[in-house]
Write a protein that holds these residues in place. Sequence first.
Motif, PDB file in Angstrom:
ATOM      1  N   VAL A 125      -6.989  40.643  63.082  1.00  0.00           N
ATOM      2  CA  VAL A 125      -6.496  41.353  64.267  1.00  0.00           C
ATOM      3  C   VAL A 125      -5.252  42.188  63.997  1.00  0.00           C
ATOM      4  CG1 VAL A 125      -4.935  39.569  65.145  1.00  0.00           C
ATOM      5  CG2 VAL A 125      -6.231  40.983  66.769  1.00  0.00           C
ATOM      6  N   GLY A 126      -4.765  42.224  62.773  1.00  0.00           N
ATOM      7  CA  GLY A 126      -3.548  42.977  62.474  1.00  0.00           C
ATOM      8  C   GLY A 126      -2.309  42.139  62.714  1.00  0.00           C
ATOM      9  N   GLY A 127      -1.181  42.625  62.193  1.00  0.00           N
ATOM     10  CA  GLY A 127       0.081  41.918  62.399  1.00  0.00           C
ATOM     11  C   GLY A 127       0.521  41.081  61.222  1.00  0.00           C
ATOM     12  N   GLY A 128      -0.087  41.300  60.037  1.00  0.00           N
ATOM     13  CA  GLY A 128       0.304  40.520  58.874  1.00  0.00           C
ATOM     14  C   GLY A 128       1.742  40.746  58.452  1.00  0.00           C
ATOM     15  N   GLY A 129       2.275  41.940  58.746  1.00  0.00           N
ATOM     16  CA  GLY A 129       3.676  42.207  58.431  1.00  0.00           C
ATOM     17  C   GLY A 129       4.637  41.290  59.164  1.00  0.00           C
ATOM     18  N   LEU A 130       4.188  40.743  60.285  1.00  0.00           N
ATOM     19  CA  LEU A 130       4.972  39.767  61.035  1.00  0.00           C
ATOM     20  C   LEU A 130       5.318  38.570  60.168  1.00  0.00           C
ATOM     21  CD1 LEU A 130       5.947  38.383  63.725  1.00  0.00           C
ATOM     22  CD2 LEU A 130       3.579  37.670  64.040  1.00  0.00           C
TER      23      LEU A 130
ATOM     24  N   VAL B  47       0.237  38.116  69.203  1.00  0.00           N
ATOM     25  CA  VAL B  47       1.121  38.825  70.136  1.00  0.00           C
ATOM     26  C   VAL B  47       2.251  37.909  70.599  1.00  0.00           C
ATOM     27  CG1 VAL B  47       1.265  39.892  72.416  1.00  0.00           C
ATOM     28  CG2 VAL B  47      -0.608  40.480  70.894  1.00  0.00           C
ATOM     29  N   ILE B  48       1.933  36.645  70.915  1.00  0.00           N
ATOM     30  CA  ILE B  48       2.972  35.702  71.331  1.00  0.00           C
ATOM     31  C   ILE B  48       3.974  35.475  70.202  1.00  0.00           C
ATOM     32  CG2 ILE B  48       3.399  33.293  71.949  1.00  0.00           C
ATOM     33  CD1 ILE B  48       0.773  33.345  73.518  1.00  0.00           C
ATOM     34  N   ALA B  49       3.467  35.339  68.964  1.00  0.00           N
ATOM     35  CA  ALA B  49       4.361  35.119  67.823  1.00  0.00           C
ATOM     36  C   ALA B  49       5.258  36.320  67.591  1.00  0.00           C
ATOM     37  CB  ALA B  49       3.530  34.825  66.574  1.00  0.00           C
ATOM     38  N   LEU B  50       4.698  37.519  67.717  1.00  0.00           N
ATOM     39  CA  LEU B  50       5.496  38.723  67.523  1.00  0.00           C
ATOM     40  C   LEU B  50       6.560  38.851  68.615  1.00  0.00           C
ATOM     41  CD1 LEU B  50       5.931  41.211  65.813  1.00  0.00           C
ATOM     42  CD2 LEU B  50       4.174  42.394  67.139  1.00  0.00           C
ATOM     43  N   LEU B  51       6.184  38.540  69.851  1.00  0.00           N
ATOM     44  CA  LEU B  51       7.155  38.547  70.951  1.00  0.00           C
ATOM     45  C   LEU B  51       8.279  37.546  70.693  1.00  0.00           C
ATOM     46  CD1 LEU B  51       5.238  38.847  74.347  1.00  0.00           C
ATOM     47  CD2 LEU B  51       7.276  40.120  73.669  1.00  0.00           C
TER      48      LEU B  51
END
Length: 275
Positions: free
Chosen positions: A26-31, A247-251
Amino acid sequence: MTHIGADTLLVLLAAAAAAGWIDAVVGGGGLLLLPVLMVAFPNAPVARLLGTNKLAAVFGTASAAVAFVRRGGLRLEPRIVWPAAGLALLGAGGGAALAGAISSEALRPIVMAVLALVLVIVVARPSLGTAARPGPPGRGRIVAAVAVAGCAIAFYDGLVGPGTGTFLVLALTGIVGMDFVEASASAKIVNTATNLGALAVFASNGDVLWVLGLSLAACNIAGAQVGARMAVRRGAGFVRGVLVVVVIALLAKLAWEQFPGMLPALLPESLSALL
């Protein structure tokens, strides 16, 4: 700066593999990978860590895109994917060129607001992305998707980075009406272009740790291959669940950076003393 211990290197390699899996689904690996790089090299220029992260990510996203395409049965819209990818090379390069000129503190509240809105939409609309909208998208939706993915999100990727794949998936589901699996596959192609555009700028400025980055890339590819196969096999519901978690982790990560004293204040005194 590149002389690191074996234990630190193992942590970095594991983070790269996990980031590849997240990116493919889903993307967001840079997180995940970028903060680990920052911990491993606390005195390194941020641009150099961004460039090294892009080197690893471009291999992972490209390999995931190939894995999605080889699985077949996915409806990739060429009128969106290829124009968006072409624009994304330029958009991400422009963002990377300005990476040191704009404060992340100024961007963080805006990104947090967008993520919060995204989370509300995904939770409030359980049907979003579970099934593709019937029929081909109209010209207006195509133009909007290309502009948002190829320009706005690509520019963000070069400038900041983490969460780009997630934003691409949401743009393609929300604007075009793809399901989550098709949107994730399409996003990988565009995200490969954003990573390439940003990497070209970072590399031209000497802001890439090549040996480390290529080592991380190998693990990123391995994680991406597993993630892409799981996304196709388990379907849109699985991707939606991972999307909500990311999304929750990024937030949470951005909120921690924006309000570093907030969490300790909410915890019991015994736990706050440990932070």
